[in-house]
Design an enzyme around this catalytic site. Structure first.
Site, PDB file in Angstrom:
ATOM      1  CG  HIS A 177      12.414   2.589  -4.206  1.00 16.98           C
ATOM      2  ND1 HIS A 177      11.910   1.331  -4.433  1.00 16.98           N
ATOM      3  CD2 HIS A 177      13.468   2.425  -3.389  1.00 16.98           C
ATOM      4  CE1 HIS A 177      12.612   0.440  -3.763  1.00 16.98           C
ATOM      5  NE2 HIS A 177      13.582   1.081  -3.119  1.00 16.98           N
ATOM      6  CD  GLU A 179       9.028   1.876  -6.480  1.00 18.88           C
ATOM      7  OE1 GLU A 179       9.764   2.436  -7.305  1.00 18.88           O
ATOM      8  OE2 GLU A 179       9.428   1.019  -5.670  1.00 18.88           O
ATOM      9  N   GLY A 232     -20.888  -4.372   3.886  1.00 17.60           N
ATOM     10  CA  GLY A 232     -21.262  -2.960   3.800  1.00 17.60           C
ATOM     11  C   GLY A 232     -20.096  -2.104   3.330  1.00 17.60           C
ATOM     12  CB  SER A 236     -18.400  -7.348   0.116  1.00 15.43           C
ATOM     13  OG  SER A 236     -18.851  -6.364   1.004  1.00 15.43           O
ATOM     14  CE  LYS A 381     -11.089  -0.327  -0.410  1.00 16.05           C
ATOM     15  NZ  LYS A 381     -11.478  -1.512   0.361  1.00 16.05           N
TER      16      LYS A 381
END
Ligand code: XMP
Length: 592
Positions: A177, A179, A232, A236, A381
């Protein structure tokens, strides 16, 4: 908008990761994007015709064996459509099998670190990497005979076909792997594939996406207004800010539901953030009385979660109806990010460890009728954070630790009955049950308290005593542990206030000392263990994680731990302070 930005949503990415259900699929796409090349994920069986335009394809690793019935496959035409292909782990086996090679079914697997020897002769995939290098393996089957025209270019002691390539140098397979961080040259290997072999050019920098995202929001909204439920949290808030910029203040409304289960100062914090965005259509809904009433007397973790979910649905429905936000001139905004958009096959059949999601019927209707805008649906993210920074959002908001939707309710443990502490092995068995996860299944068991701060000892004890799933260290207390007991207690306003204060103390000290930047999350848990004057204790749970799926308990500086403990013991009703030494698995991050 600068010219070197990626494909806007809907156009073809330079690299496509074909998902065979492996947990590493998102990791591969993220790593490619970190190299500055836009990558997206598609189901492995996507027909080659729908992949044309991509310069590179990566077939991910997956949990299956190529011989399992119904195991993921690829369209064999992808190997001759002109794109370079890299098969990783299961992907290499699938490539070998599709092109006439042979795969050996393994009895026992090879998991963990191994050393790869690169074969003599220049090879663009391994250019600039050591001839012998550490890699990460996680497989059972392996390629036994490479397809005709292929040759083996690297191997390990136990895996001969560690890597292979075809005659034209366009089709590559690796058993390991590249990654994951445990393959130190992995980034270089992926970069070699993407730039030297596929011929990609850098085209991806998240912050350059802002104008394209904004114009997409305007397109979807088509003159209508957008309504958001905000938490919060990072996602969002960034999504809301993008809508504000795209549509203007008058056309964006948001609501924050104060459940009464939030941390100290949270509602004020969220109000301040939205005030600083200049949003006039933002309102706080105080729903705390209803939540507390619904939860009164409830001890079982799953029942708590269900009640909270149902209460959320009720409040959200009411807000939508009261504000006429379901009318045709409104659409719904959500901060959904890419991993939630593309659910990798691996998680589809997972055992229910904890209930997370709930659906508002009104929201389901909006989704079904396509009245939904998700500005971040193609982003990871870290990319959302980068965009948030570019938009000028406060750094402390963007770097906030994740906080669970049900809030402090799942960190305030309750008990229906009383029970004494009992001796067990080198410590004390505390009759407070918490949730754990073993072999993908849920456990719900009591906790062992020990004297030392030793993570290895904790691991051994959990294997030794099958009736426990968590080990904590006793840090400090106002009474000897055998004098403490568990007393009947529920989710009262008083206990929530106690937890809120304890949590605020811990947050303050970890921010001050910089410890909060060394951890991914730091839950503070209240357990009903103590004496009649001081009926509760606090558990500190600092952890490291990448995505919350697995986690390691973090070693704390003893001086900081003592400082926290002595402040916590001054809080009304707190008898003891404990420190959770358990990794995930076998314990979960939250106690409920
Ligand atoms: P566990 O306790 O399952 O937690 O190891 C993994 C991560 O998920 C968070 N968590 C939640 N997040 N709603 C959320 O939005 C929930 O119901 C919920 N439960 C757990 C937890 O804080 C950790 O980061």
């Amino acid at each position: 908008m600068t010219t070197n930005t990626a494909a806007a949503p809907g156009t073809t990415p330079q690299v496509i990761v074909l998902d065979t259900g492996g947990q590493y699929c998102h990791l591969i796409a993220r790593k490619i994007r970190e190299l500055g090349v836009y990558a997206e994920i598609r189901p492995s069986s996507t027909p080659a015709a729908q992949l044309s335009g991509a310069k590179g394809l990566i077939i991910s690793g997956g949990p299956c064996s190529v011989y399992d019935e119904g195991s993921p496959t690829v369209d064999p035409a992808i190997f001759s459509m002109g794109a370079a292909v890299l098969g990783i782990c299961y992907g290499q086996q699938l490539m070998a099998l599709s092109l006439g090679g042979r795969v050996r079914k393994g009895e026992k697997g090879e998991y963990g670190l191994a050393f790869l020897e690169i074969a003599e002769g220049a090879n663009p995939l391994f250019a600039g990497t050591p001839a012998r290098q550490q890699i990460w393996m996680s497989h059972r089957d392996a390629v036994e005979k490479v397809p005709e025209g292929f040759r083996v270019i690297a191997g390990t002691d136990t895996c001969e076909a560690g890597a292979m390539v075809d005659t034209l140098g366009r089709l590559y397979g690796v058993q390991f792997h590249p990654e994951v961080v445990h393959t130190p040259a992995g980034r270089r290997i992926l970069s070699n594939f993407v730039f030297s072999i596929c011929g990609c050019r850098p085209d991806w920098e998240p912050k350059h996406q802002i104008p394209a995202i904004e114009s997409r929001i305007r397109e979807v909204a088509a003159g209508r207004s957008v309504f958001f439920f905000v938490s919060g949290g990072v996602d969002s808030t960034v999504a809301y800010t993008l809508c504000l910029r795209a549509l203007g203040d008058a056309k964006v409304h948001g609501a924050y539901v104060d459940t009464g289960l939030m941390r100290e100062g949270e509602t004020e914090y969220v109000k301040d953030v939205f005030a600083s965005l200049g949003s006039h259509g933002f309102a706080v809904e105080d729903a705390s009385t209803g939540f507390l009433r619904a939860l009164s007397g409830v001890c079982d973790p799953e029942r708590k979660r269900h009640i909270i979910g149902e209460q959320f649905v009720r409040v959200q429905e009411e807000i939508l109806e009261r504000g006429h936000f379901l009318d045709s001139q409104w659409i719904l905004g959500q901060g959904t990010i890419y991993p939630d958009t593309i659910e990798s096959g691996g998680s589809a059949n997972a055992d229910l460890i904890k209930t997370h999601h709930n659906r508002v019927p009104g929201i389901s209707e909006l989704i079904a009728s396509n009245r939904l805008v998700e500005p971040l649906h193609l982003l990871y993210k870290d990319e959302v954070r980068e965009i948030g920074r570019e938009l000028g959002l406060p750094g402390d908001l963007l770097d906030r630790h994740p906080f669970p939707g049900p809030g402090l309710a799942i960190r305030c443990l309750c008990s229906e009955s009383s029970a004494p502490v009992e001796r067990l092995g080198p410590g004390w068995l505390i009759p407070v049950r918490s949730v754990g996860v073993q072999g993908d299944c849920r456990t719900y068991m009591p906790v062992l308290s020990v004297g030392g701060l030793d993570h290895d000892q904790a691991r051994r004890l959990i294997n030794e005593y099958p009736g426990i799933n968590r080990v904590v260290a006793a840090v400090a207390s106002q009474a000897e542990i055998p004098e403490m007991k568990v007393c009947p207690s529920d989710l009262s306003a008083q206990r929530l206030a106690r937890l809120r204060r304890a949590d605020a103390i811990v947050r303050e000290l970890s921010a001050e000392s910089g410890f909060d930047r060394q951890v991914w999350q730091f839950p503070v848990v209240l357990i009903p263990l103590g004496t009649s004057e001081r009926p509760d204790s606090v558990v500190l749970r600092p952890i490291h994680s990448v995505d919350g799926m697995t986690a390691q308990s973090v070693t704390m500086d003893v001086e900081l731990l003592q400082r926290m403990a002595s402040k916590l013991l001054r809080v009304e009703g707190i008898c003891g302070v404990f420190y959770d030494l358990t990794h995930k698995p076998p314990a979960t991050i939250e106690w409920e």
